[in-house]
Each structure stands twice: as structure tokens, then as C-alpha cells.
Scaffold this motif. Sequence first.
Motif, PDB file in Angstrom:
ATOM      1  N   TYR B  53       0.825  -1.212   0.000  1.00  0.00           N
ATOM      2  CA  TYR B  53       0.000   0.000   0.000  1.00  0.00           C
ATOM      3  C   TYR B  53       0.857   1.259   0.000  1.00  0.00           C
ATOM      4  CZ  TYR B  53      -4.130  -2.825   0.613  1.00  0.00           C
ATOM      5  OH  TYR B  53      -5.147  -3.718   0.411  1.00  0.00           O
ATOM      6  N   PRO B  73      -0.880  -4.317  -4.176  1.00  0.00           N
ATOM      7  CA  PRO B  73      -1.424  -5.012  -3.002  1.00  0.00           C
ATOM      8  C   PRO B  73      -2.085  -6.349  -3.349  1.00  0.00           C
ATOM      9  CG  PRO B  73      -1.900  -2.682  -2.841  1.00  0.00           C
ATOM     10  CD  PRO B  73      -1.268  -2.895  -4.193  1.00  0.00           C
ATOM     11  N   HIS B  74      -2.859  -6.377  -4.450  1.00  0.00           N
ATOM     12  CA  HIS B  74      -3.557  -7.647  -4.738  1.00  0.00           C
ATOM     13  C   HIS B  74      -2.584  -8.737  -5.186  1.00  0.00           C
ATOM     14  CE1 HIS B  74      -3.728  -7.708  -9.171  1.00  0.00           C
ATOM     15  NE2 HIS B  74      -3.834  -6.406  -9.119  1.00  0.00           N
ATOM     16  N   ARG B  83      -3.239  -9.530   5.064  1.00  0.00           N
ATOM     17  CA  ARG B  83      -3.282  -8.649   6.227  1.00  0.00           C
ATOM     18  C   ARG B  83      -4.707  -8.328   6.659  1.00  0.00           C
ATOM     19  NH1 ARG B  83      -1.655  -2.591   5.225  1.00  0.00           N
ATOM     20  NH2 ARG B  83      -2.722  -2.529   7.236  1.00  0.00           N
TER      21      ARG B  83
END
Lengths: 327, 254
Positions: B53, B73-74, B83
Motif C-alpha cells: 500500500y 497489493p492484490h 493482512r
Amino acid sequence: MSTIMPSARQRSLRIWAFWAVPALLLLLPLATNAYTQFIVNGMLISVLVTLGFTLVIGNLGQLAFANTAFFGIGAYASAMLTAKFGLPWIVTIPLAGALGALGGFLASAAALRGIRSYYLAIITLAFGELMRWAYLHTKPLTGGTDGLPLPREVVFGISLSDDTLKFYIFLGVTVVLVKATLNLMRSRFGRSVMAVRENEVATASLAIPTARVILVTFIWSGFVVGCAGALFARHVGHVFPESFGMLHLIASFAMVLVGGLGSVLGAVLGAVLLTALPEYLRAFPGMEELFFGLIVAAVLVAMPMGLASLLRRLSPIFVERYYREES
Amino acid sequence: MTDLLTIEGLSVRFSGLTALDDVSFTLEEGAVRAVIGPNGAGKSTLFNAISGYVTPTSGTVHLYGRELTRLTPHAIAEQGVRRTFQNGGLFPALTVLENVLTGLHAQTEGSFLDILLGRSKALKSEAENIHRARELLKLMSMDHMADTRAGDLSGGQQRIVEIVRTVASDPPVLLLDEPAVGLSPVARAQMMDIIHRLAGEKGVGILLIEHAVELVMAAADRILVMAAGARIAEGTPEEIREDRAVLEAYLGHS
């Protein structure tokens, strides 16, 4: 285990309820006259327009107002392909959908560049107005202010100006697209769409490519509404730029809200109610708009979650689910 | 023990401000490592830099030797580092079951077209995942809540569902951002039990930001103490309890 699962009976009831509607509608032409059949045909178009709209502003939660642009693109694509290129109208339905999908792709570019909320609203509104400007100023293609008439056609030995024949074609297209959309929503795709609306940051943490979810939702919305545009072109037989202005957008927006934001069932209910309502209000000449506005306001005050919420309270089979347990 | 996550020299600078300053450590299979420190110490920045992020200014993140630095992030989540979020990352309008299913997104088969046409390939995979999600909820005694809207759950239940959702795909590494904040003592004990089980029985490597000292001391094998973006101490709970630098960071000079 069995106590927590929605019962098998409930599931089969849901499937039954879904297919009973189009099955009964097959008999509808027996009960209509030329005029009411025309109104019902318009209803089916509105169902698709509202469905595409609610996916983007309700399920995906993006304040994008390019819906009428998709509709106009579909309608003009169908009219041009039949009038200028001589394609049979039926064939233009998926092609109009594809061009509507292209419109959806363009609209999503703004959202994907991080333009959101009010900014996305204004940029997509501008897209719609730009398209209207294009219809007006490309006279050789679109006929400009004169609009574009569709040529007469005969299918199965029946003229395509016949509203009963159109009804069966429209019904087929509508059922297929509603069913396909339900398939999408009751899957990992539908869950992802909702997840992006609820919490985009957390969605990405679950290995869900959020940008692709936004892109595909806009494309599917554009496809559905583009197909609706093709139906509309044949429905009225002559497309004009004025059909794709703010008035149409606001009317579709009202259908989305009255039915229930982000609900497939709501899209159907909102479109049917708000297409039928003006016809009943003709009994009150001069007061139609006033009553229309009052009724819309009353529904929204009484049911902020729309007509779909009423049915949800009646039976759990109407609760929107984003997974599918059949088979 | 196998090294899962290797963090080397990770730094994040925002226009002159150093939010994370040259942090390195490894997380092994089945290990529970707590990250503690005062507000602004860089704990959340560390999490955000690992999970993609925030883009690190320098340094690397590896999982099983594969570099994750600067992935989205993905993509990082798909690689197996998952997370939770400090202020809760559940989707309130979806049901508990649907929330857990979102955690299995990458495990669900079938292309867009398969889903659109309702092909059996997509339906079969969906059914398998629904089964799995229900089993996981059962393990946490949450199965009776499967059809409840997540937004209607209590705070403690929401935390548990979020963890179930995060571990549904069996990730090797789990980053928990203040999982016990706002929980009752009973729920806190349950949370601790969940952390122990994930690490002990499934071998998940857990990185934990937490302010509840008793939970940190009881749950963590090792503790990383941060202040002003940098590591100031590292060790077992016993060592950290005795550490002068830690006492100073927390209590000021005494």
C-alpha cells in the motif's frame, strides 16, 4: 449444518419465481392492445437501462452518469448499422452492446485514473452531453436533428413494425441479460463489485484486482445498456438526439432509486413502475408531472431502500445474495 | 524453521520525513513476531510497505526468496502475504459467508465467461469454496452467523470474521494490525487462542501490531520495538521487558 443453509426449498422457490415471470409474460400479448403492447415493450427496454445503471451506481458505488450515453451509443449503432450498412436489425443487437461496452470502457478510464465521486459524476455527465453533441453534428451518419429512421424489415414473415413480434424479441433479450447479470452478481465477480464499493483498500488485500473489477463492471453495464439501445431504435423506429439527454438520465436514475439502489430485482420493479405510472396519470391532464414527482418522493420517503426492500420483507427468497449454492 | 518473509533495509520516506528507517528482520514458519512502539513509530508504515500500500523508498521484501517489493497489493496478497486492517476491513453490506468467500477469490475457478453463462466449472468451484468457507466458520463457532450481515455483528465477531476471511486461502504469512483493539477480555482471550492455533497448528508466520501489552507478551515469540521509524530493540518478551532503550522510548528518561 442444515439449519444454517438457506433451505433447498427456498432455493427452488427462487428459481421457480424467476422463470415464472417470463413464462407468464409469453401470454401477455393476448391481453394487450396495440397501445398497451407498445408501453410494455418500452418497459422491457427500461428494465435493461435501469439494470445497467444500478450495477455501476448501486453495486459498484461509482457516481458515474454515462448510462444514457451507453444507451444512445447502442441506439445509434443499431440504427446506423441497419440504415447505412444494411445489416438485419437482430444482428445489430450484440454489436450495439459491444459499442455500449466500449463506451463503458471509456467511462471507466476516468474512474480508474482516480477520478471519483462528484468529479466522476461531472466528467461522465459531460461524456453524455458530448455524445449528444456528436449525434447532432455528424449529420451524414446520424441525420443530425432530423434523426435516423430504421428501414422496414420482415422477420419470420412478420413485419418488424409489429409490436407483438418485437415484444417476444425484447423479452428474449431482456431475460437473457437479466439472467446473465444475476449469474455475475451471484459469483466471485459480484462479491468483488460489492467489496470495491464497501472498502476498496481491503478488497485489494484479498488478492482481488480492484481496477479490473471496476473496468469489467463498466463494460458489462455498457453492454447491457447498449443492447437496450438497439431495442429502443427498433421500438421507436427512428432515433433522435433528444431521446438521449438529461431527461432520460434523470428518469433512469429515478427508476434505479425507486426500485432500490444496487438491486437487480429493484431495477426490474423500478423500471416497470415508473414506465407504467405516466400512463395511469394521463387521467389527470395538466397534473401528470406533479403526481409523478409526488409518487416518486413518497416511495423514497416510505422506502429509502426502494421497492425491492418491500419484497425482501415479504419473503427471504427476494434477499439479494452474492453467492450461488445451486448444483 | 523455514524462513518465510525476509525484510531487508526497508525504508519509506515521504518528502523529507522518514517514516520507516532501514528495518530488517525475518519471519519464520510458525513464528509470532510482535511490532510495538509509540504512536508514529512507523508500525503501520511497515505493514503498508510490506503489503504494497506504500511503495518503499529502498529495501526489499521477499517471500520464500521471491521478491514482492513494489508489487501491487492484490498481487502481494495472491503471493501469500495477507493482512487485516486496524479499523476493520469487513464489507458491512455482505453477509459473513460472503465476506469469507471474498477471501477465497483467487481460489475460485472459472473465467468471466464461465460465470456469465453459469457453466458448471464456475459453479463447481463456487460450491467447493462455499463448503470451505462454512467449515472455517464452524471452526470458529461462527457458522450460525453465516447469513448475518457483517455490519450487524459485534466488534469482536467482526474481528474474528476478518481473520477467518484473511486466512481462508491458507496464506503462509499473516499481518495482523491491532487485532485486539476494542475487544472485551473474553474476546481478547479468544483472539490470542486463534493466533496460537494459526501459528502452532498451521505454521502461519504472523506479524502482529498490538498495543495490548499482556497480549503481546503472551502471544509473541519475538518482539520488534520501533520508535521514529527505526528499530530500537529486538528480542524475546523477557529480553524486551528488561531493555533500557524500550523503557526510555515508552516512559521517557527515568
